[in-house]
Design a protein around this motif. Structure first.
Motif: not given
Ligand code: C2E
Ligand code: CA
Ligand code: CA
Length: 589
Positions: A249-256, A264-271
């Motif tokens: 779970g922690a690995d998934i969150c860190a990766s996303i 051209n955009d840098l987009i940040s989301v979290s999970t």
């Protein structure tokens, strides 16, 4: 095969007629002597393999003729591969089993060679080109149907249907051995915003990238699905301990959490990921889903970007929630719900300018329940529309007797500002109360505004036309954009108390608070600071240019019989307020 090939007594004419007929056949027909020397081949055979039968007719050895034909058909072949192809075809010549041989024009003949005792060998080849192509099409179709039925079109992961059947299969397989597996659910925080701001194609690309990252973290063997929208599911098998689940779970969150470069955009989301383990958290598919879902929402509530596995504490929460919803449905709100009142001050003038009504619920089974608990439950169970009118009626009945014409603020839930009919219902209650609408302020949250911005703005305007004012509650904690704020007819912003947390110790916090205050001033909307507990916080509000405030320092929520006295006493002799910053020798900005 045991046909009788003893030669019938045919006349030359009869043989000629027979061969003429065979020559017109669409199938290949060839006669060899018993040493595979060509005696006769029909036209179809010559057309299909011109170099082979041309060569044999000219007396070339069989292998050489075959070689020539293959080179003519497939000029790219050479070396060992070419030798292999010649071997295959030469072998087919000796074979009485049907063999597929490729011929000119991309055709395929199914051939077999039949020895006719001492007479020789006859070879027959049936054109199966169309049959093969149909088989190919059929296979492709089956593959496509499989994809449609089981695959998510966008990401290529399993779709919901396949994922559910995988889980059901696992549950069935594990019925006796109870070897655990974990169902994981996750969705993207902030995905809707990405769609709104960057458009759906970018949203789609993001989902594809997320799927790739999940595959990267989980490996190819983990069953992974897109369940719809921005929701993904996974099955972790062979889990040795709860630590394994936590780590994945922690690995998934860190990766996303790593930004996505899209165009051209840098987009940040979290999970946030929620897990439910078979058989501990449930042995039934629906329950596992429900519990993983619950764990996911729990993870979201406790700070996004987390992974949480369903536990016995969650179990207790679910029971409590179910009990709560049951009691709410059956509650006699007239008897059980009542308002308490918290004063709102103009701290510069040191007078109370308004009072917020806050709901309290005293239930025979559950005792005193906090509104943080029962309001969400009432919203979710649809009971809020039954609760609010009762609360409003009661609050107004008390407020109308206040000897000083201060305003009454009243909280509405998000769903309550999406219907004009409902607004008229509330207006009627105010009208019948004897309290003037221009002293009523409705507080709504940002959640209300992002649902259906246009409708909400219309409903709020309708209320305003009747003299009611609108405050945006918990400002700064929601997702509303500045453009959305400017579309809303707002009279007040209530700056959430989280901005005051630790403001005494940290300069940075103070800077954030100040910029929120500046923002509200630039929007031209009067602000009220919530949750003022210390003098330092009050001072900060002043320095940031805000006079209206509310909080434990100034007055806690109090019952109806105390608030009237409190208002009267305070506004008669304003000095009862904590020292004003100016008196402390500080100058407000
Ligand atoms: P809210 O509208 O933000 O109300 C303020 C909450 O903060 C109240 O909690 C109040 O008691 C608390 N509070 C006030 N000053 C301070 C302070 O200095 N420090 C701290 N730590 N807290 C302070 P309460 O009464 O428990 O209400 C909680 C929430 O429940 C409210 O938050 C509101 O969202 C909801 N709520 C309460 N009554 C109603 C209602 O009648 N209708 C609806 N829809 N929601 C309500
Ligand atoms: Ca409020
Ligand atoms: Ca608030």
């Amino acid at each position: 095969m045991s046909a009788d090939f003893s030669a019938p007594n045919l006349s030359d004419i009869e043989i000629k007629a027979l061969l003429a007929g065979i020559d017109r056949m669409e199938s290949a027909f060839v006669i060899y002597d018993k040493n595979y020397r060509l005696i006769w081949a029909n036209t179809t055979s010559h057309d299909a393999w011109p170099d082979l039968y041309g060569g044999l007719q000219a007396g070339l050895p069989q292998r050489e003729a075959i070689h020539n034909e293959i080179v003519a058909q497939m000029p790219d072949l050479s070396g060992a591969v070419l030798k292999e192809a010649v071997d295959y075809a030469a072998n087919a010549f000796q074979c009485s089993q049907p063999q597929d041989l490729s011929a000119r024009g991309g055709r395929i003949f199914q051939t077999f060679h039949q020895p006719l005792g001492d007479v020789g060998i006859v070879a027959i080849g049936v054109d199966v080109t169309e049959l093969k192509s149909n088989q190919h099409k059929l296979r492709k179709l089956v593959k496509e149907n499989y994809a449609l039925a089981y695959q998510d079109e966008l990401t290529g992961l399993f779709n919901r249907r396949k994922f559910i059947s995988e889980i059901e299969q696992l549950i069935a397989d594990r019925a006796d051995c109870e070897t655990p597996f974990a169902l994981g659910l996750l969705d993207l925080d902030g995905f809707k915003l990405v769609n709104d701001v960057y458009g759906h194609p970018v949203g789609d690309s993001l989902l594809i990238e997320v799927a790739e990252r999940l595959k990267g973290v989980l490996g190819e063997t983990v069953k992974l699905a897109r369940l719809g929208g921005d929701e993904f599911g996974l099955i972790l098998d062979d889990i040795s301990s709860s630590e394994t689940i936590r780590q994945v779970g922690a690995d998934i969150c860190a990766s996303i959490a790593e930004p996505f470069g899209l165009g051209n955009d840098l987009i940040s989301v979290s999970t946030s990921v929620g897990f439910a383990t078979f058989p501990k958290a449930g042995i039934d598919r629906a329950i596992l889903f429900k519990r993983a879902d619950f764990a996911m929402y729990h993870a979201k509530q406790h700070g996004k970007g987390k992974a949480i596995a369903f536990s016995s504490e969650h179990e207790a929460t679910i029971h409590r929630r179910a009990l709560l919803e049951l009691q709410i449905k059956e509650a006699d709100f007239d008897a059980e719900v009542y308002p308490v009142f918290q004063p709102i001050f103009n701290s510069r003038k040191q007078i109370i300018v308004g009072v917020e009504a806050l709901a309290r619920w005293q239930n025979a089974v559950l005792g005193n329940v906090s509104p943080d608990e029962f309001i969400p439950a009432a919203e979710q169970s649809g009971q809020i529309a039954r609760l609010t009118p009762v609360m409003l009626r009661k609050a107004l009945a008390i407020a109308k007797d206040w000897p000083i014409p201060i305003f009454l603020t009243f909280n509405l839930s998000a769903l309550e500002v999406t219907s004009a009919d409902y607004a008229h219902q509330l207006l009627a209650i105010i009208e019948n109360s004897g309290f003037t609408p221009d002293r009523v302020v409705f507080e709504i949250t940002e959640t209300a505004m992002i649902r259906d911005t246009e409708t909400v703005a219309e409903v709020l305007s309708l209320l305003q036309r009747h003299g009611i004012r609108i405050a945006l509650d918990d400002f700064g904690t929601g997702f509303s954009s500045l453009s959305m704020l400017s579309q809303m007819p707002l009279d007040y912003l209530k700056i959430d108390r989280s901005f005051l947390d630790g403001i005494e110790q940290k300069r940075a916090v103070s800077a954030v608070f100040k910029s929120i205050c500046d923002l509200s001033r630039h929007l031209g909307i009067t602000s009220i600071v919530e949750g003022v507990e210390t003098e330092a916080q009050m001072l900060n509000a002043h320095v940031s240019g805000i006079d209206l405030m509310q909080g434990y320092l100034l007055g806690r929520p109090m019952p109806a019989d105390q608030i009237t006295e409190f208002i009267v006493q305070n506004n008669k002799s304003p000095s009862s307020l904590p020292a004003h910053p100016q008196k402390l020798g500080m100058v407000g900005g």
